[in-house]
Design a protein around this motif. Structure first.
Motif, short mmCIF file in Angstrom:
data_model
loop_
_atom_site.label_atom_id
_atom_site.label_comp_id
_atom_site.label_asym_id
_atom_site.label_seq_id
_atom_site.Cartn_x
_atom_site.Cartn_y
_atom_site.Cartn_z
N ASN A 114 -22.30 75.72 25.67
CA ASN A 114 -20.87 75.67 25.95
C ASN A 114 -20.11 76.52 24.93
O ASN A 114 -20.40 76.46 23.74
N VAL A 115 -19.13 77.27 25.44
CA VAL A 115 -18.35 78.16 24.57
C VAL A 115 -16.87 78.03 24.91
O VAL A 115 -16.49 78.02 26.08
N LEU A 116 -16.05 77.94 23.86
CA LEU A 116 -14.60 78.02 23.99
C LEU A 116 -14.20 79.40 23.47
O LEU A 116 -14.49 79.74 22.33
N VAL A 117 -13.57 80.20 24.34
CA VAL A 117 -13.15 81.55 23.98
C VAL A 117 -11.63 81.57 23.87
O VAL A 117 -10.94 81.21 24.82
N ASP A 118 -11.13 81.99 22.73
CA ASP A 118 -9.69 82.09 22.47
C ASP A 118 -9.29 83.57 22.51
O ASP A 118 -9.63 84.31 21.60
N PHE A 119 -8.62 83.98 23.58
CA PHE A 119 -8.07 85.35 23.65
C PHE A 119 -6.70 85.30 22.98
O PHE A 119 -5.83 84.53 23.39
N TYR A 120 -6.52 86.12 21.95
CA TYR A 120 -5.33 86.08 21.13
C TYR A 120 -4.93 87.51 20.74
O TYR A 120 -5.64 88.47 21.05
N ALA A 121 -3.81 87.63 20.05
CA ALA A 121 -3.41 88.89 19.42
C ALA A 121 -2.74 88.53 18.10
O ALA A 121 -2.07 87.50 18.00
#
Length: 105
Positions: A22-29
């Motif tokens: 399981n992976v939590l991916v945080d797309f941010y800038a």
């Protein structure tokens, strides 16, 4: 207890999609205010959940991933299981909301 690692677009397939878990991916800038607000929360989740790999992706440097996953706004969290997207959460959220979101895996 794990830490949040930054994943580059070139490494996304190997680090996230090929990961057997399981992976939590945080797309941010870096310039994104709401992204800065949830960063400590994402860190907390990574410390609470040994069974969940947590990574960050700089959206400015990963346009092809933004297109691939249909991401139009940041922050966007992707919850993935065995390389497949289980759920998506867009925008800032509280710790309890992100805990509930990640409880699906």
């Amino acid at each position: 207890m794990s830490q949040v690692n930054e994943v580059l677009a070139n490494d996304f397939e190997q680090e996230v999609e090929a990961y057997d878990g399981n992976v939590l991916v945080d797309f941010y800038a870096p310039w994104c205010g709401p992204c800065k607000m949830i960063a400590p929360i994402v860190n907390t989740i990574s410390q609470e959940r040994d069974d969940l790999k947590v990574v960050k992706v700089d959206a400015d440097n990963a346009q092809e991933l933004m297109v691939k996953f249909g991401i139009r706004g940041i922050p966007t969290l992707l919850l993935m299981k065995h390389g497949k997207v289980v759920d998506t959460k867009v925008g800032a959220a509280s710790l309890s909301q992100i805990r509930e979101f990640t409880s699906q895996v």
